[in-house]
Motif scaffolding. Structure first.
Motif, mmCIF file in Angstrom:
data_model
loop_
_atom_site.group_PDB
_atom_site.id
_atom_site.type_symbol
_atom_site.label_atom_id
_atom_site.label_comp_id
_atom_site.label_asym_id
_atom_site.label_seq_id
_atom_site.Cartn_x
_atom_site.Cartn_y
_atom_site.Cartn_z
ATOM 1 N N ALA A 40 0.822 -1.403 0.164
ATOM 2 C CA ALA A 40 -0.199 -0.024 0.070
ATOM 3 C C ALA A 40 0.866 1.263 -0.164
ATOM 4 O O ALA A 40 1.862 1.149 0.390
ATOM 5 C CB ALA A 40 -0.844 -0.277 1.116
ATOM 6 N N LYS A 43 3.573 2.336 2.581
ATOM 7 C CA LYS A 43 3.806 0.984 3.776
ATOM 8 C C LYS A 43 4.727 0.157 2.902
ATOM 9 O O LYS A 43 5.154 0.016 1.824
ATOM 10 C CB LYS A 43 2.506 0.450 4.020
ATOM 11 N N ALA A 62 -4.564 -10.551 8.556
ATOM 12 C CA ALA A 62 -5.531 -9.585 8.109
ATOM 13 C C ALA A 62 -6.606 -10.105 6.848
ATOM 14 O O ALA A 62 -7.722 -9.451 6.684
ATOM 15 C CB ALA A 62 -4.759 -8.399 7.562
ATOM 16 N N LYS A 86 -12.221 -4.999 1.754
ATOM 17 C CA LYS A 86 -12.221 -3.681 2.541
ATOM 18 C C LYS A 86 -11.362 -2.630 1.882
ATOM 19 O O LYS A 86 -10.243 -2.920 1.393
ATOM 20 C CB LYS A 86 -11.818 -4.119 4.098
ATOM 21 N N PRO A 87 -11.691 -1.460 2.505
ATOM 22 C CA PRO A 87 -10.655 -0.220 1.679
ATOM 23 C C PRO A 87 -9.528 -0.642 2.070
ATOM 24 O O PRO A 87 -8.294 0.002 1.335
ATOM 25 C CB PRO A 87 -11.191 1.017 2.459
ATOM 26 N N GLU A 88 -8.755 -1.141 3.263
ATOM 27 C CA GLU A 88 -7.756 -1.222 3.731
ATOM 28 C C GLU A 88 -6.950 -2.441 2.934
ATOM 29 O O GLU A 88 -5.598 -2.760 3.162
ATOM 30 C CB GLU A 88 -7.429 -1.772 5.139
ATOM 31 N N ASP A 89 -7.552 -3.003 1.823
ATOM 32 C CA ASP A 89 -6.979 -4.003 1.125
ATOM 33 C C ASP A 89 -6.323 -3.414 -0.126
ATOM 34 O O ASP A 89 -5.788 -4.041 -0.944
ATOM 35 C CB ASP A 89 -7.997 -5.082 0.836
ATOM 36 N N THR A 90 -6.551 -2.151 -0.402
ATOM 37 C CA THR A 90 -6.193 -1.392 -1.424
ATOM 38 C C THR A 90 -4.566 -1.398 -1.315
ATOM 39 O O THR A 90 -3.858 -0.871 -0.279
ATOM 40 C CB THR A 90 -6.662 0.209 -1.475
ATOM 41 N N SER A 121 -14.869 2.888 -0.246
ATOM 42 C CA SER A 121 -15.657 2.771 0.745
ATOM 43 C C SER A 121 -17.046 3.233 0.361
ATOM 44 O O SER A 121 -17.274 3.708 -0.546
ATOM 45 C CB SER A 121 -15.498 3.435 1.999
#
Length: 121
Positions: A40, A43, A62, A86-90, A121
């Motif tokens: 990401a 990160k 996760a 989920k958006p955090e999988d972007t 989202s």
């Protein structure tokens, strides 16, 4: 020369699904462990899932219960089925594989160029 090419990324709404593919081509004698990584923005690259030549699998906490890794050695292909996104999988998703190009050579690590997955989202 061996190449790994990912496909299947794209834009999806939260809760949706995508299926990534990674095709290995070139002079391939055998495929050993194959993995999916993701990175990401801002990160470090992280391991998402791994599958050994015998089929055993490992997942990052996760993604457990949402993602499924699989492989079809007859097609030199690995897959990542991603559900309940989920958006955090972007992230940019990369495939990695340990590949032997000859019976008398040890495995060499190869990486694909990556495919973008964006979850809104």
């Amino acid at each position: 020369q061996v190449q790994l090419v990912e496909s299947g990324g794209g834009l999806v709404q939260a809760g949706g699904s995508l299926r990534l593919s990674c095709v290995a081509s070139g002079s391939i004698y055998s495929l050993n462990t194959m993995d999916w990584y993701r990175q990401a923005p801002g990160k470090q690259r992280e391991l998402v899932a791994a599958i050994a030549s015998g089929g055993s699998t490992n997942y990052a906490d996760a993604v457990k219960g949402r993602f499924t890794i699989s492989r079809d050695d007859a097609k030199n292909t690995m897959y990542l089925q991603m559900n309940s996104l989920k958006p955090e999988d972007t992230a940019v998703y990369y495939c990695r594989a340990d590949i032997r190009t000859s019976y008398n050579r040890g495995p060499v690590e190869y990486w694909g160029q990556g495919t973008q997955v964006t979850v809104s989202s």
